[in-house]
Design an enzyme around this catalytic site. Structure first.
Site, mmCIF file in Angstrom:
data_model
loop_
_atom_site.group_PDB
_atom_site.id
_atom_site.type_symbol
_atom_site.label_atom_id
_atom_site.label_comp_id
_atom_site.label_asym_id
_atom_site.label_seq_id
_atom_site.Cartn_x
_atom_site.Cartn_y
_atom_site.Cartn_z
ATOM 1 N N LYS A 168 79.420 96.097 -14.812
ATOM 2 C CA LYS A 168 79.837 95.989 -16.232
ATOM 3 C C LYS A 168 80.356 97.335 -16.737
ATOM 4 O O LYS A 168 81.434 97.420 -17.325
ATOM 5 C CB LYS A 168 78.635 95.564 -17.084
ATOM 6 C CG LYS A 168 78.828 95.758 -18.567
ATOM 7 C CD LYS A 168 77.661 95.243 -19.388
ATOM 8 C CE LYS A 168 76.543 96.224 -19.646
ATOM 9 N NZ LYS A 168 76.824 97.289 -20.610
ATOM 10 N N ASN A 169 79.549 98.376 -16.491
ATOM 11 C CA ASN A 169 79.911 99.656 -17.096
ATOM 12 C C ASN A 169 81.062 100.355 -16.376
ATOM 13 O O ASN A 169 81.581 101.356 -16.856
ATOM 14 C CB ASN A 169 78.670 100.551 -17.197
ATOM 15 C CG ASN A 169 77.693 100.015 -18.248
ATOM 16 O OD1 ASN A 169 78.073 99.189 -19.085
ATOM 17 N ND2 ASN A 169 76.453 100.454 -18.203
ATOM 18 N N MET A 217 66.291 109.373 -23.298
ATOM 19 C CA MET A 217 67.687 109.159 -23.686
ATOM 20 C C MET A 217 67.826 108.282 -24.930
ATOM 21 O O MET A 217 68.595 108.593 -25.818
ATOM 22 C CB MET A 217 68.461 108.597 -22.497
ATOM 23 C CG MET A 217 68.357 109.574 -21.321
ATOM 24 S SD MET A 217 69.247 109.081 -19.861
ATOM 25 C CE MET A 217 70.913 109.413 -20.326
ATOM 26 N N ASP A 224 69.097 102.436 -17.763
ATOM 27 C CA ASP A 224 69.278 100.983 -17.766
ATOM 28 C C ASP A 224 68.293 100.267 -16.833
ATOM 29 O O ASP A 224 68.223 99.041 -16.838
ATOM 30 C CB ASP A 224 70.723 100.616 -17.367
ATOM 31 C CG ASP A 224 71.714 101.052 -18.431
ATOM 32 O OD1 ASP A 224 71.303 101.243 -19.582
ATOM 33 O OD2 ASP A 224 72.912 101.203 -18.110
ATOM 34 N N ASP A 247 74.301 97.108 -28.975
ATOM 35 C CA ASP A 247 72.865 96.816 -28.922
ATOM 36 C C ASP A 247 72.072 97.724 -29.843
ATOM 37 O O ASP A 247 72.443 98.875 -30.063
ATOM 38 C CB ASP A 247 72.345 97.115 -27.493
ATOM 39 C CG ASP A 247 72.572 95.948 -26.557
ATOM 40 O OD1 ASP A 247 72.685 94.832 -27.038
ATOM 41 O OD2 ASP A 247 72.616 96.202 -25.342
HETATM 42 N N1 EPU Z 1 71.613 111.344 -23.732
HETATM 43 C C1 EPU Z 1 70.664 112.320 -23.597
HETATM 44 N N2 EPU Z 1 70.875 113.303 -22.682
HETATM 45 C C2 EPU Z 1 71.968 113.348 -21.905
HETATM 46 C C3 EPU Z 1 72.929 112.319 -22.009
HETATM 47 C C4 EPU Z 1 72.731 111.319 -22.941
HETATM 48 O O1 EPU Z 1 69.669 112.310 -24.299
HETATM 49 O O2 EPU Z 1 72.112 114.262 -21.119
HETATM 50 C C5 EPU Z 1 71.402 110.287 -24.720
HETATM 51 C C6 EPU Z 1 72.514 110.195 -25.749
HETATM 52 O O3 EPU Z 1 72.289 111.041 -26.855
HETATM 53 C C7 EPU Z 1 72.464 108.738 -26.116
HETATM 54 C C8 EPU Z 1 72.039 108.082 -24.838
HETATM 55 O O4 EPU Z 1 71.454 109.083 -24.044
HETATM 56 O O5 EPU Z 1 71.530 108.487 -27.122
HETATM 57 C C9 EPU Z 1 73.194 107.432 -24.078
HETATM 58 O O6 EPU Z 1 74.199 108.369 -23.836
HETATM 59 P P1 EPU Z 1 75.686 108.041 -23.364
HETATM 60 O O7 EPU Z 1 76.622 108.606 -24.370
HETATM 61 O O8 EPU Z 1 75.841 108.465 -21.944
HETATM 62 O O9 EPU Z 1 75.686 106.455 -23.445
HETATM 63 P P2 EPU Z 1 76.897 105.480 -23.637
HETATM 64 O O10 EPU Z 1 78.111 106.074 -23.034
HETATM 65 O O11 EPU Z 1 76.931 105.043 -25.036
HETATM 66 C C10 EPU Z 1 76.598 104.205 -21.341
HETATM 67 C C11 EPU Z 1 76.367 102.785 -20.936
HETATM 68 C C12 EPU Z 1 74.952 102.369 -21.333
HETATM 69 C C13 EPU Z 1 73.978 103.304 -20.628
HETATM 70 C C14 EPU Z 1 74.300 104.787 -20.963
HETATM 71 C C15 EPU Z 1 73.477 105.782 -20.199
HETATM 72 C C16 EPU Z 1 78.573 101.819 -21.039
HETATM 73 C C17 EPU Z 1 79.505 100.879 -21.698
HETATM 74 N N3 EPU Z 1 77.351 101.941 -21.573
HETATM 75 O O12 EPU Z 1 76.423 104.247 -22.737
HETATM 76 O O13 EPU Z 1 74.772 101.035 -20.868
HETATM 77 O O14 EPU Z 1 72.656 103.012 -21.030
HETATM 78 O O15 EPU Z 1 75.682 105.059 -20.672
HETATM 79 O O16 EPU Z 1 73.698 105.665 -18.819
HETATM 80 O O17 EPU Z 1 78.898 102.422 -20.019
HETATM 81 C C18 EPU Z 1 73.757 98.918 -20.785
HETATM 82 O O18 EPU Z 1 74.503 98.680 -19.819
HETATM 83 O O19 EPU Z 1 72.799 98.148 -21.110
HETATM 84 C C19 EPU Z 1 73.992 100.141 -21.563
HETATM 85 C C20 EPU Z 1 73.473 100.350 -22.781
#
Ligand code: EPU
Length: 418
Positions: free
Chosen positions: A22-23, A328, A306, A117
């Site tokens: 998915k991601n 996170m 995840d 979410d």
């Molecule tokens: N964060 C930290 N430290 C870090 C990096 C991130 O605390 O070094 C925190 C961020 O502040 C944030 C959270 O972790 O609150 C997620 O950060 P990120 O920006 O990487 O998340 P995202 O890009 O919004 C993607 C996936 C998520 C997955 C996260 C983390 C997609 C579309 N979504 O989200 O997937 O949990 O990366 O790996 O790629 C899911 O599939 O259920 C999902 C939520």
């Protein structure tokens, strides 16, 4: 909304194939806006998030055609902004992924904020600052963002504030057609970020360092179409492995990339779950007792957030007290309250940490899927609970897992959808 009805107590036995990630596929779909030429995407999972992003792209004039069950042909030649579906844009967290490619393509774009979410505060400062560092001006008013880069993006040093997956992907999509060189530091290295980089390279982009925390991109003026096979979903691998383990089952998980699941395998071994790697497959067998564990989520190559929730249900079947720490997200332990209703012995210490003591039998209950991963976790809990478990909001799982209940049924689970 529909629900899952699970009759617990069945061991899982058999073979299950992993779907496309998915991601990985979501940013890859966003990247198709960077070329006028057709893109062929293979191993695309048939999940709700893909469907909704395709609808959103269709509202932008991007056409698509399923050429077989998991193969997709996408053409963005006639993309335009006039009929953008703002409602879908606002309700989908994945719509953030379009920022880099939309601004590259149209240069002046007004779009709503994105949803998603409820798993905690998900800051977007990193995403905004990446585009600003590449020369865009951004204004926010009445829930709308206005991005402007009249002459296109300009290569620059982009230092992200943390290893954010989406911010890295947006910055990559902005940099590949920027003028000159971009260096992205503190880049996320997740397999899905690597897969996006590979797709962009197949389109003609010049990217070095994918899979590390520093990406160097030489901007090119044009990208062409590409034929790309999406990587398998490593989160699904871990989820099915946990389902096999807690039921004391014997499951062969096929279509995996071994490198992507190293850490999850070593965690499973530490707990006492046996896994054997064969060619692109993982054979999981488990016998009790299982050992309690300490787990902390980290950006890749650390343990993925995840998979934190599925390991929470695994902890209920391990002997001793396990500590799970997810720094996170602060809203990702919601599933624990539902597990407690089912009989788990767990103490939520703070929004990021939980102590689970086992082994405890779980009992059938009515519970709710709070997010994709919590939903999958409760479903696994239902597999080992005595009696009947009902999981409301079954659709939440369809966002991220293709035919999840059917695939579990095929390996012995007793589960229906109503
Ligand atoms: N964060 C930290 N430290 C870090 C990096 C991130 O605390 O070094 C925190 C961020 O502040 C944030 C959270 O972790 O609150 C997620 O950060 P990120 O920006 O990487 O998340 P995202 O890009 O919004 C993607 C996936 C998520 C997955 C996260 C983390 C997609 C579309 N979504 O989200 O997937 O949990 O990366 O790996 O790629 C899911 O599939 O259920 C999902 C939520």
């Amino acid at each position: 909304m529909s629900l899952f009805r699970i009759n617990g107590g069945k061991q899982l036995h058999g073979t299950v194939a992993i779907s496309g990630s998915k991601n990985a596929v979501l940013p890859i779909l966003a990247a198709t806006l960077l070329t006028d030429e057709p893109c062929i995407l293979r191993n695309v999972p048939r999940i709700k998030d893909v469907e909704r992003l395709l609808e959103l792209l269709a509202s932008l004039g991007v056409t698509h055609e399923w050429t077989s069950e998991h193969d997709l042909r996408v053409v963005a030649r006639d993309a335009h902004l006039q009929t953008l579906d703002r409602k879908t844009f606002a309700s989908l967290r994945g719509s953030l992924l379009l920022w880099g490619s939309l601004v590259t393509r149209f240069r002046d774009v007004t779009i709503p904020e994105a949803g998603g979410d409820i798993i905690g505060n998900r800051p977007i400062d990193a995403h905004l600052s990446a585009l600003q560092q590449l020369g865009a001006t951004i204004e926010r008013q009445d829930g709308l963002y206005h991005f402007s880069a009249p002459n296109g993006f300009v290569g620059a040093l982009v230092i992200l504030p943390e290893f954010s997956v989406t911010a890295t992907e947006i910055a990559l999509m902005a940099a590949v057609r920027a003028k000159g060189q971009t260096v992205i530091k503190i880049a996320a290295a997740e397999p899905h970020v690597q897969d996006l980089a590979l797709f962009l390279q197949e389109m003609g982009a010049k990217i070095a360092g994918a899979g590390t925390h520093t990406l160097t991109i030489q901007g090119v003026s044009q990208l062409h179409g590409a034929d790309h096979t999406v990587i398998p979903d490593q989160i699904e691998v871990g989820t099915f492995a946990v389902a096999a383990a807690v039921t004391g089952g014997d499951v062969l998980i096929t279509n995996i990339v071994a490198d992507h699941v190293d850490l999850v395998r070593s965690k499973l071994h530490q707990i006492g779950v046996k896994t054997e790697l064969t060619d692109h497959s993982l054979h999981v067998t488990a016998s009790f007792p299982l050992r309690s564990f300490r787990l902390q989520t980290f950006p890749y190559p650390g343990f993925p957030t995840d998979l934190q929730a599925p390991f929470g249900v695994l902890a209920t079947q391990c002997s001793g007290t396990s500590l799970i720490h997810d720094p996170m997200y602060e809203g990702r332990l919601g599933y624990v309250s539902e597990l407690i209703k089912m009989g788990a012995n767990a103490i939520i210490c703070d929004p990021h940490r939980v102590l689970v003591t086992g082994p405890t039998p779980l009992h059938g209950q009515e519970v709710k899927s709070l997010d994709i991963r919590a939903g999958a976790t409760l479903l696994i809990a239902g597999l080992i609970a005595d009696g009947e478990t009902i999981i409301h909001d079954a659709e939440v799982l369809d966002r991220g897992y293709e035919k999840f209940e059917e695939r579990l049924r095929n390996i012995g689970a007793e589960i229906t959808r109503e």
